[in-house]
Design a protein around this motif. Structure first.
Motif, mmCIF file in Angstrom:
data_model
loop_
_atom_site.group_PDB
_atom_site.id
_atom_site.type_symbol
_atom_site.label_atom_id
_atom_site.label_comp_id
_atom_site.label_asym_id
_atom_site.label_seq_id
_atom_site.Cartn_x
_atom_site.Cartn_y
_atom_site.Cartn_z
ATOM 1 N N SER A 174 -19.530 16.536 41.887
ATOM 2 C CA SER A 174 -19.613 15.118 42.223
ATOM 3 C C SER A 174 -18.422 14.684 43.075
ATOM 4 O O SER A 174 -18.568 13.934 44.037
ATOM 5 C CB SER A 174 -19.680 14.282 40.936
ATOM 6 N N LEU A 175 -17.227 15.160 42.708
ATOM 7 C CA LEU A 175 -16.042 14.857 43.517
ATOM 8 C C LEU A 175 -16.186 15.399 44.935
ATOM 9 O O LEU A 175 -15.853 14.721 45.911
ATOM 10 C CB LEU A 175 -14.791 15.460 42.868
ATOM 11 N N ASP A 176 -16.688 16.630 45.041
ATOM 12 C CA ASP A 176 -16.863 17.248 46.348
ATOM 13 C C ASP A 176 -17.792 16.410 47.221
ATOM 14 O O ASP A 176 -17.532 16.196 48.414
ATOM 15 C CB ASP A 176 -17.420 18.664 46.172
ATOM 16 N N VAL A 177 -18.876 15.935 46.631
ATOM 17 C CA VAL A 177 -19.816 15.087 47.375
ATOM 18 C C VAL A 177 -19.136 13.789 47.818
ATOM 19 O O VAL A 177 -19.294 13.346 48.963
ATOM 20 C CB VAL A 177 -21.064 14.775 46.519
ATOM 21 N N SER A 178 -18.343 13.194 46.917
ATOM 22 C CA SER A 178 -17.677 11.934 47.262
ATOM 23 C C SER A 178 -16.646 12.125 48.372
ATOM 24 O O SER A 178 -16.394 11.207 49.163
ATOM 25 C CB SER A 178 -16.999 11.336 46.020
ATOM 26 N N PHE A 179 -16.057 13.323 48.449
ATOM 27 C CA PHE A 179 -15.052 13.595 49.477
ATOM 28 C C PHE A 179 -15.661 13.608 50.876
ATOM 29 O O PHE A 179 -14.943 13.445 51.873
ATOM 30 C CB PHE A 179 -14.382 14.946 49.226
ATOM 31 N N GLU A 180 -16.978 13.825 50.975
ATOM 32 C CA GLU A 180 -17.627 13.908 52.286
ATOM 33 C C GLU A 180 -17.519 12.601 53.060
ATOM 34 O O GLU A 180 -17.588 12.604 54.298
ATOM 35 C CB GLU A 180 -19.096 14.302 52.126
ATOM 36 N N THR A 181 -17.364 11.509 52.352
ATOM 37 C CA THR A 181 -17.289 10.197 53.015
ATOM 38 C C THR A 181 -15.879 9.618 52.983
ATOM 39 O O THR A 181 -15.685 8.451 53.312
ATOM 40 C CB THR A 181 -18.263 9.206 52.349
ATOM 41 N N ARG A 182 -14.913 10.446 52.588
ATOM 42 C CA ARG A 182 -13.527 9.979 52.524
ATOM 43 C C ARG A 182 -12.645 10.749 53.486
ATOM 44 O O ARG A 182 -12.868 11.929 53.720
ATOM 45 C CB ARG A 182 -12.975 10.127 51.101
ATOM 46 N N ARG A 183 -11.638 10.096 54.010
ATOM 47 C CA ARG A 183 -10.659 10.767 54.869
ATOM 48 C C ARG A 183 -9.242 10.550 54.350
ATOM 49 O O ARG A 183 -8.275 10.753 55.079
ATOM 50 C CB ARG A 183 -10.784 10.246 56.313
#
Length: 349
Positions: A174-183
């Motif tokens: 879930s964290l990995d997925v959320s990182f896709e939209t974060r910089r």
């Protein structure tokens, strides 16, 4: 000091010996039965291959802990520290079954076409069957763990470790997925994500052997820490290899993680150094990117010190992981666990 080539040969031989036994046990513990299509799909990736690193760690930890010569004992009736026979092989199969479950669901989430050189389960069968196959593997792993014949309190401890590991894997995904939209992901956040998504199953593999064989809590904790450190180093090194190994050796397009804007320790560090990571390549298509583009991107990341930062972080984690093994007797199996840790960050393709 063992040179990398000799260490690689030692590790691959040790893994290969145990892989044969684990593969035989998989067919015993997870037979094809009715409904055949479900169980064929469940076994599909397990039969397609895999190094079996996690079950190897579990089996070698058992040998190191009980101070027996590697490959000299029957894993199906392995003597614990309190002299009860334990089916350590069942536990090894259990963790490998969980690994296969995670791969099936990862491939569904990413809509990947291939895994281990064959079509992904949802491509070979269908989406519904793939989901059911993953769910079947998840439940079967716990059934198999219960069959280890260890004392009930030991089985409960091992099963609890496996269950909490599955929860952490989901949290990490879930964290990995959320990182896709974060910089704005920082290195600590990235290390937490790969700990949960990747390293916890290595940690569980090492700790479960200790739990089933009646090791002290201090020893189990140290073994768990070894797995966490080595597992994180393994994932970081994968990030490095994705950029530095030629595509024909890697088995996929070099730099694909960068093209797909996946967060890695390298890119997280580079952003902190002011690098425009999103502008390193001009395409978001793995098929369209060129080798010169990747070469230029790698040169920029090297100049920022980001690749060396990742390499040094992996080396530090491996050293810390190996130091945790001092709780074990000084024997050949403990040395092999150290060699496995070093091999995971030295390996080539």
């Amino acid at each position: 000091m063992t040179d990398p080539q000799t260490r690689e040969q030692t590790v691959l031989e040790a893994v290969g010996q145990r892989r044969e036994l684990v593969n035989e046990a998989i067919t015993e513990e997870l037979p094809i039965k009715s409904p055949e299509r479900l169980y064929e799909a469940s076994r599909y990736l397990l039969d397609a291959g895999g190094k079996r690193l996690r079950p190897t760690v579990l089996l070698v930890v058992g040998e190191a802990l009980t101070d027996v010569e590697p490959m000299s004992a029957d894993y199906r009736e392995f003597q614990s520290l309190t002299d009860e026979p334990v089916d350590l092989m069942a536990a090894a199969v259990s963790v490998e079954v969980i690994q296969s479950f995670t791969l099936i669901h990862d491939d569904i989430m990413d809509d990947d076409d291939l895994r281990r050189g064959v079509p992904a389960v949802h491509k070979e069968y269908d989406l519904e069957t793939a989901i059911l196959a993953g769910d079947t593997l998840y439940s079967k792993a716990f059934e198999i763990m219960v069959e280890t014949d260890a004392p009930p309190e030991r089985v409960v401890a091992a099963t609890d470790t496996l269950a909490s590991t599955c929860t952490k894997i989901c949290e990490g995904q879930s964290l990995d997925v959320s990182f896709e939209t974060r910089r704005d992901v920082d290195p600590d956040e990235y290390l937490e994500m790969i700990e949960q998504k990747t390293a916890v199953l290595y940690a569980a593999s090492a700790a479960i052997a200790g739990e089933l064989l009646s090791a002290d809590e201090e020893v189990v904790d140290a073994l768990y820490g070894y797995g966490l450190d080595v597992g994180r180093a393994f994932q970081i090194q994968d990030d490095v290899l994705d950029l530095t190994v030629p595509s024909d050796q890697l088995g996929k397009q070099r730099g694909s993680d960068l093209v797909e804007n996946k967060q890695t320790l390298i890119t997280v560090h580079a952003r902190e150094q002011g690098v425009d990571v999103g502008g390193l390549v001009d395409t978001d298509s793995v098929e369209a990117v060129t080798e010169p583009e990747i070469d230029d991107a790698v040169a920029t990341l090297e100049e920022a010190g980001s690749i060396e930062y990742a390499n040094q972080t992996a080396r530090d984690l491996v050293q810390r992981g190996k130091s945790r093994l001092e709780v074990l007797p000084d024997n050949e199996a403990r040395d092999l666990l150290c060699d496995i840790a070093d091999y995971l960050i030295e390996r080539g393709y």
